[in-house]
Design an enzyme around this catalytic site. Structure first.
Site, mmCIF file in Angstrom:
data_model
loop_
_atom_site.group_PDB
_atom_site.id
_atom_site.type_symbol
_atom_site.label_atom_id
_atom_site.label_comp_id
_atom_site.label_asym_id
_atom_site.label_seq_id
_atom_site.Cartn_x
_atom_site.Cartn_y
_atom_site.Cartn_z
ATOM 1 N N CYS A 112 0.816 -1.231 0.000
ATOM 2 C CA CYS A 112 0.000 0.000 0.000
ATOM 3 C C CYS A 112 0.844 1.273 0.000
ATOM 4 C CB CYS A 112 -0.932 0.015 1.196
ATOM 5 S SG CYS A 112 -1.935 -1.460 1.348
ATOM 6 N N HIS A 235 -3.346 7.230 3.181
ATOM 7 C CA HIS A 235 -3.763 5.959 2.579
ATOM 8 C C HIS A 235 -5.119 5.574 3.175
ATOM 9 C CE1 HIS A 235 -4.062 1.893 1.378
ATOM 10 N NE2 HIS A 235 -3.616 1.364 2.497
ATOM 11 N N ASN A 265 -10.268 -0.150 0.657
ATOM 12 C CA ASN A 265 -8.805 -0.032 0.608
ATOM 13 C C ASN A 265 -8.309 -0.571 -0.731
ATOM 14 O OD1 ASN A 265 -6.047 -0.315 0.857
ATOM 15 N ND2 ASN A 265 -6.097 -1.301 2.863
HETATM 16 O O1 UT7 Z 1 -3.414 -1.302 3.776
HETATM 17 C C1 UT7 Z 1 -3.084 -2.040 4.911
HETATM 18 C C2 UT7 Z 1 -4.100 -3.143 5.076
HETATM 19 N N1 UT7 Z 1 -4.581 -3.454 6.356
HETATM 20 C C3 UT7 Z 1 -5.121 -2.607 7.239
HETATM 21 O O2 UT7 Z 1 -5.131 -1.421 7.120
HETATM 22 C C4 UT7 Z 1 -5.799 -3.253 8.426
HETATM 23 C C5 UT7 Z 1 -5.570 -2.510 9.709
HETATM 24 N N2 UT7 Z 1 -6.447 -3.064 10.725
HETATM 25 C C6 UT7 Z 1 -7.754 -2.732 10.793
HETATM 26 O O3 UT7 Z 1 -8.253 -1.941 10.011
HETATM 27 C C7 UT7 Z 1 -8.553 -3.322 11.926
HETATM 28 O O4 UT7 Z 1 -7.711 -4.123 12.715
HETATM 29 C C8 UT7 Z 1 -9.768 -4.161 11.458
HETATM 30 C C9 UT7 Z 1 -10.846 -3.255 10.868
HETATM 31 C C10 UT7 Z 1 -9.342 -5.186 10.430
HETATM 32 C C11 UT7 Z 1 -10.392 -4.871 12.657
HETATM 33 O O5 UT7 Z 1 -10.667 -3.943 13.686
HETATM 34 P P1 UT7 Z 1 -10.166 -4.231 15.180
HETATM 35 O O6 UT7 Z 1 -10.565 -3.073 15.987
HETATM 36 O O7 UT7 Z 1 -8.708 -4.545 15.115
HETATM 37 O O8 UT7 Z 1 -11.020 -5.466 15.588
HETATM 38 P P2 UT7 Z 1 -10.558 -6.972 15.912
HETATM 39 O O9 UT7 Z 1 -9.792 -7.572 14.800
HETATM 40 O O10 UT7 Z 1 -9.944 -6.985 17.267
HETATM 41 O O11 UT7 Z 1 -11.962 -7.686 15.958
HETATM 42 C C12 UT7 Z 1 -13.012 -7.293 16.855
HETATM 43 C C13 UT7 Z 1 -14.162 -8.285 16.689
HETATM 44 C C14 UT7 Z 1 -13.703 -9.747 16.721
HETATM 45 O O12 UT7 Z 1 -14.695 -10.475 17.403
HETATM 46 P P3 UT7 Z 1 -14.451 -10.992 18.920
HETATM 47 O O13 UT7 Z 1 -13.234 -11.840 18.838
HETATM 48 O O14 UT7 Z 1 -14.251 -9.724 19.713
HETATM 49 O O15 UT7 Z 1 -15.707 -11.711 19.212
HETATM 50 C C15 UT7 Z 1 -13.715 -10.140 15.270
HETATM 51 O O16 UT7 Z 1 -13.922 -11.515 15.091
HETATM 52 O O17 UT7 Z 1 -14.777 -8.101 15.417
HETATM 53 C C16 UT7 Z 1 -14.880 -9.352 14.750
HETATM 54 N N3 UT7 Z 1 -14.838 -9.140 13.305
HETATM 55 C C17 UT7 Z 1 -15.953 -8.919 12.580
HETATM 56 N N4 UT7 Z 1 -17.237 -8.828 12.901
HETATM 57 C C18 UT7 Z 1 -18.107 -8.569 11.926
HETATM 58 C C19 UT7 Z 1 -13.769 -9.114 12.490
HETATM 59 N N5 UT7 Z 1 -14.152 -8.873 11.221
HETATM 60 C C20 UT7 Z 1 -15.487 -8.747 11.252
HETATM 61 C C21 UT7 Z 1 -16.472 -8.477 10.265
HETATM 62 N N6 UT7 Z 1 -17.742 -8.401 10.638
HETATM 63 N N7 UT7 Z 1 -16.145 -8.286 8.969
#
Ligand code: UT7
Length: 310
Positions: A112, A235, A265
């Site tokens: 990215c 980004h 993204n």
């Molecule tokens: O260009 C670079 C590419 N990557 C990025 O920029 C990614 C950077 N990271 C992020 O944007 C965030 O980490 C995410 C948006 C991917 C996730 O947000 P988070 O605040 O880090 O949440 P998390 O991964 O800790 O997940 C929180 C909860 C989890 O459930 P439990 O374990 O708390 O029950 C996940 O399983 O959200 C759940 N979860 C979802 N729920 C509904 C993860 N993905 C989803 C989804 N829909 N799509």
């Protein structure tokens, strides 16, 4: 001599995939995706449209916008992690399709942050007098490496292309400063092994820290203060990461580019796509000081401070 962006272009495939469409195939919700990422919809390229097709369309627009001919280009740099083939490079495919017969061509792999790496590389060649015009394209067809059964990643990404011609600009305008960086020890947090794999939490923490840091560094390197910045183009990976860098610079909401809700993204394409839309909407004007900052797999990052205009 100063190098700057003398023309820009973009391509977004017409097919829209909404959060509601994703609700049909995954255990997710529009509410979760909007609040956790800021994404409402993304563009997905059809089977006939590969990375090179999208890159070509954005490149044609950028060349026209710059008012040059394909033969005037000395080098083509394509930032992508989703090339049509491992080789030949997308850059050589574009060289042929554009008729840029005087151009050398290569792809850049910095995920990215790829467009930032491309622009900074182009600047070196222009300012050294080696090439008059360098075409930089950021393009991804992430849909072909997305695991559509993984809700942690499938909701985040989209396809698209952005391009810029880097050439000579008048004194005081153009690229004032830059920073590029990498931390290969974080490669395990975001990589492709058949499909894309990600540790979202770790990437999030890195991005929040590094985006703000790099933005502050390029402003300082340009000999400017935060107050001098007219516009920030981060980004477009996650609205919460973008907001953290905006707050670090103390900028009001309207001074930050936001296109993530429309495109998701798009990796290397996200910054140039945003720039094109912002220019069309009059959000970036001649002599504005703008900061572009990106991060991505590798891990990599890059930032540029520039004064807009030719
Ligand atoms: O260009 C670079 C590419 N990557 C990025 O920029 C990614 C950077 N990271 C992020 O944007 C965030 O980490 C995410 C948006 C991917 C996730 O947000 P988070 O605040 O880090 O949440 P998390 O991964 O800790 O997940 C929180 C909860 C989890 O459930 P439990 O374990 O708390 O029950 C996940 O399983 O959200 C759940 N979860 C979802 N729920 C509904 C993860 N993905 C989803 C989804 N829909 N799509």
């Amino acid at each position: 001599m100063n190098a700057g962006l003398i023309g820009v272009g973009k391509y977004a495939p017409p097919h829209i995939m909404t959060n509601e469409d994703l609700e049909q195939r995954l255990d997710t919700s529009d509410e979760w995706i909007r609040t956790m990422t800021g994404i409402e919809e993304r563009r997905i390229a059809d089977d006939e449209t590969n990375t090179s097709h999208m890159g070509y369309n954005a490149a044609v627009e950028a060349i026209e916008n710059a008012g040059i001919q394909p033969e005037d280009i000395g080098l083509i740099l394509v930032a992508t992690v989703t090339p049509d083939y491992p080789f030949p490079s997308v850059a050589t495919m574009l060289q042929d399709q554009l008729g840029a017969k005087n151009a050398a061509a290569m792809d850049i792999s910095a995920a990215c942050a790829g467009f930032m790496y491309g622009i900074v590389t182009a600047k070196q060649f222009v300012e050294s007098g080696t090439y008059e015009n360098v075409l930089v394209v950021g393009v991804e067809k992430l849909s072909k490496i997305t695991d559509w059964n993984d809700r942690n990643t499938a909701v985040l990404f989209g396809d698209g292309a952005g391009a810029a011609v880097v050439g000579k600009v008048s004194e005081g305008r153009g690229i004032l400063s830059f920073e590029l960086g990498a931390d290969g020890s974080g490669g395990k947090y975001l990589y492709q092994d058949d499909k894309l794999k990600m540790n979202g939490r770790e990437v999030f923490k890195f991005a929040v820290r590094q985006m703000g840091e790099t933005a502050v560094n390029v402003i300082e390197k340009a000999g400017l203060e935060k107050d001098d910045v007219d516009y920030l183009i981060p980004h477009q990976a996650n609205i919460r990461i973008m907001e953290a860098s905006r707050e670090r610079l103390g900028l009001p909401l309207e001074k930050m580019s936001k296109t993530i809700h429309k495109y998701g993204n798009t990796s290397a394409a996200s910054i140039p796509i945003s720039l094109v839309d912002d220019l069309a909407e009059g959000k970036v004007k001649d002599d504005d000081v703008i900061v572009l900052v990106g991060f991505g797999g590798g891990l990599t990052w890059g930032g540029i401070c520039m004064r807009w205009g030719r």
